[in-house]
Design a protein around this motif. Sequence first.
Motif, short mmCIF file in Angstrom:
data_model
loop_
_atom_site.label_atom_id
_atom_site.label_comp_id
_atom_site.label_asym_id
_atom_site.label_seq_id
_atom_site.Cartn_x
_atom_site.Cartn_y
_atom_site.Cartn_z
N GLU A 17 1.10 -1.18 -0.40
CA GLU A 17 -0.32 -0.12 -0.09
C GLU A 17 0.86 1.48 0.51
OE1 GLU A 17 -3.34 0.71 -0.03
OE2 GLU A 17 -4.10 -1.14 -0.55
N THR A 18 1.88 1.35 0.28
CA THR A 18 2.57 2.20 0.61
C THR A 18 4.57 2.20 0.46
OG1 THR A 18 3.14 2.40 3.50
CG2 THR A 18 0.51 3.70 1.79
N ARG A 46 6.27 -0.36 -3.63
CA ARG A 46 5.30 -0.15 -4.51
C ARG A 46 5.63 0.72 -5.83
NH1 ARG A 46 -0.56 0.40 -3.69
NH2 ARG A 46 -1.77 1.43 -5.32
N ASP A 47 4.93 -0.56 -6.62
CA ASP A 47 4.94 -0.04 -8.57
C ASP A 47 3.52 0.37 -8.83
OD1 ASP A 47 5.85 0.05 -10.99
OD2 ASP A 47 4.23 -0.56 -11.16
N GLU A 48 2.79 1.75 -9.03
CA GLU A 48 1.24 2.02 -8.84
C GLU A 48 0.30 1.20 -9.97
OE1 GLU A 48 -0.29 4.14 -7.09
OE2 GLU A 48 1.10 4.67 -5.40
N ALA A 52 0.35 -2.40 -9.18
CA ALA A 52 -0.30 -2.31 -8.10
C ALA A 52 -1.96 -2.04 -8.48
CB ALA A 52 -0.27 -1.66 -7.04
N ALA A 53 -2.54 -1.20 -9.63
CA ALA A 53 -3.57 -1.22 -9.59
C ALA A 53 -3.98 -1.91 -10.27
CB ALA A 53 -3.61 0.16 -11.07
#
Length: 232
Positions: free
Chosen positions: A206-207, A211-213, A216-217
């Motif tokens: 989550e943070t 994290r790879d935005e 992750a999405a």
Amino acid sequence: MGEKITFAALDGSAEIPGYLAQPEAGATAAIIVVPEIFGVNAGIRQKCEAWAEMGYVALAPDIFWRFAPGVELDPDVPEQLQEAFGYAGQYDPELGIQDIEAAIRFLRGQDGVGKIGLVGFCMGGRMAYMAATRTDIDASVGYYGVMIDQMLGESHAIANPLLLHIPTADHFVAPDAQKAIHDALDAHPKVTLHDYEGLDHGFAAETGNRRDEAGAALADGRTREFFAHHLG
């Protein structure tokens, strides 16, 4: 908002700590959130809250409750990362499966809850695979699960849907291990594998620095669709 709770261990000899988040309206399904080796930290609690906002009861069991209850660690702090590795070395996955069975039993006792899913990360990703082979969980999702390549002999026991997210640059799961997983599971009718090219372990945290935005999405969207289909 969620709350800290305890639920009975499988043999009834102790109480397992956990974090429980419930939706405002009644739920018909629940999701067990199995943490990484960093405990039920803020990121895992955030994942539980997100599932509750989508209408699921969400429970994150404290996987280290036998020897480090309540520990919360930050993987971006080197000393805490090493502490987490130490706890991982003490963790017994055979007892971990018993704790998952206890969580399933607890959630089946919640009003209105029918189907139960499980999502796990890192070592929790391994437990997602083990839950699929050893329990009656209705659907399981593993993110960057470790050591699954060493347990492929159990794959014949997978009776309910399993989704695995595999980052191709995972420095804890070597390319030969990834190949073994694909070779054994690509044709399995209950298993779906998704590769994430160039991403590393922890990309859906989550943070934090891992994290790879975009990754992750994409993975989280696939997980939501998977649970909506199989737990709905």
